[in-house]
Design an enzyme around this catalytic site. Sequence first.
Site, PDB file in Angstrom:
ATOM      1  N   LYS A 149       2.079 -16.227  99.790  1.00 46.50           N
ATOM      2  CA  LYS A 149       1.398 -17.271  99.366  1.00 46.50           C
ATOM      3  C   LYS A 149       2.212 -18.224  98.476  1.00 46.50           C
ATOM      4  CE  LYS A 149      -3.566 -16.048  99.391  1.00 46.50           C
ATOM      5  NZ  LYS A 149      -4.575 -15.843  98.837  1.00 46.50           N
ATOM      6  N   LYS A 170      -2.588 -12.387 109.830  1.00 48.44           N
ATOM      7  CA  LYS A 170      -3.716 -12.075 109.800  1.00 48.44           C
ATOM      8  C   LYS A 170      -4.716 -13.184 109.774  1.00 48.44           C
ATOM      9  CE  LYS A 170      -4.978 -11.991 104.979  1.00 48.44           C
ATOM     10  NZ  LYS A 170      -6.048 -11.483 103.838  1.00 48.44           N
ATOM     11  N   LYS A 184      -8.975 -16.964 105.751  1.00 48.48           N
ATOM     12  CA  LYS A 184      -9.776 -18.242 105.338  1.00 48.48           C
ATOM     13  C   LYS A 184      -9.029 -19.393 105.212  1.00 48.48           C
ATOM     14  CE  LYS A 184     -12.128 -15.679 101.746  1.00 48.48           C
ATOM     15  NZ  LYS A 184     -11.123 -15.125 101.096  1.00 48.48           N
TER      16      LYS A 184
END
Length: 349
Positions: A128, A211, A214
């Site tokens: 991230k 993966k 969202k």
Amino acid sequence: MSDTSQAKQTAFKPRVFSGIQPSGGLTLGNYLGAMRRFVDWQDRGLKEGFETIFCMVDMHAMTVWQDPDALRRQTRELAAGYIASGLDPEKSILFNQSQVPEHAQLGWIFNCVARMGWMQRMTQWKDKAGKNTQNASLGLFAYPALMAADILVYHATHVPVGEDQKQHVELTRDIAAKFNHDYGQEFFPMTEPVIEGAATRVMSLRDGSKKMSKSDPSDMARINMTDDADAIASKIRKARTDPDALPSEVEGLKERAEARNLVNIYAALSDQTMEQVLQDVGGKQFSEFKPMLAELAVAKLAPISTEMARLMQAPEEIDAIIGKGAAQAREIAAPVLAKTYDIVGMIRS
Ligand code: AQP
């Protein structure tokens, strides 16, 4: 619960905790990897007599920028998703993290227990924060310590999660073990991550090595729980695949990440194993399989999204449910935090 895990946890009564970030619309990955399994745990908890606690972890969501109105809406939408998927506020405790301040209070203590090196090894932090770690928030770095607090403030023994969260639950165990060792008390349990079921890792529809998430910039990469039938069909139709027909054996999906992902999703949605699915669809081209998958996904998701839309019309009802859940959660968390404060030497007068 398995005999081995029970043996390790003799001093702690079984309690299940898990959470999802309201960091955007819910995906099929969240549903299959988490929410659907939470409902199984709720039912099992009722039968076997243990509590189940499920949280909208809004404080985690804001580790990356969230527009305030969007965060409020997403938190209510997640609550609606929980309820529409089958979590019942009469059977499980449902609430949002920020309404239970004990999470942040224990989180601070764990910030002082966890080591920088442990945090730097977290795959999610690396993914991230990317190359620009200097510009990532301190909260994003400290996220796993707060997650440990989310779990341990309830003395939770079992945490159902998808594969991607396994490392964070393992870190929770490291934090508990160091705390117990440093203060010479077996105060926190060694929580078990529970990763089970067909779809613990649902992958992106555009890239079978990533993966489904969202926060993926491409909406075509995921199926949202609020997508209508046309959107679901179009995303599946355009999902990346290869030109070969489907194999009859799982072995034949090796090196075919995108094909494997679609078969895996079909298996999870139809409560079958991948082997069973391939017995039926082996030899079919994607032009035939994709409409089958779209039809199944729509049939499974439509009742949930319809119920979510209905619940979202009554935000005050949702707020009342999560307010009540937060009060129940605090009844468990407050004594655990109070005892932690005593152990570490903080005065409570
Ligand atoms: N693709 C997935 N397959 C299986 N399980 C998944 N989960 C998430 N994505 C998949 C599981 O859902 C639970 C809640 O995850 P989260 O929303 O708190 O955090 P996340 O894992 O970071 O999910 P996202 O969708 O990728 O969110 P963003 O984009 O905000 O980071 C967890 O149990 C997770 O394993």
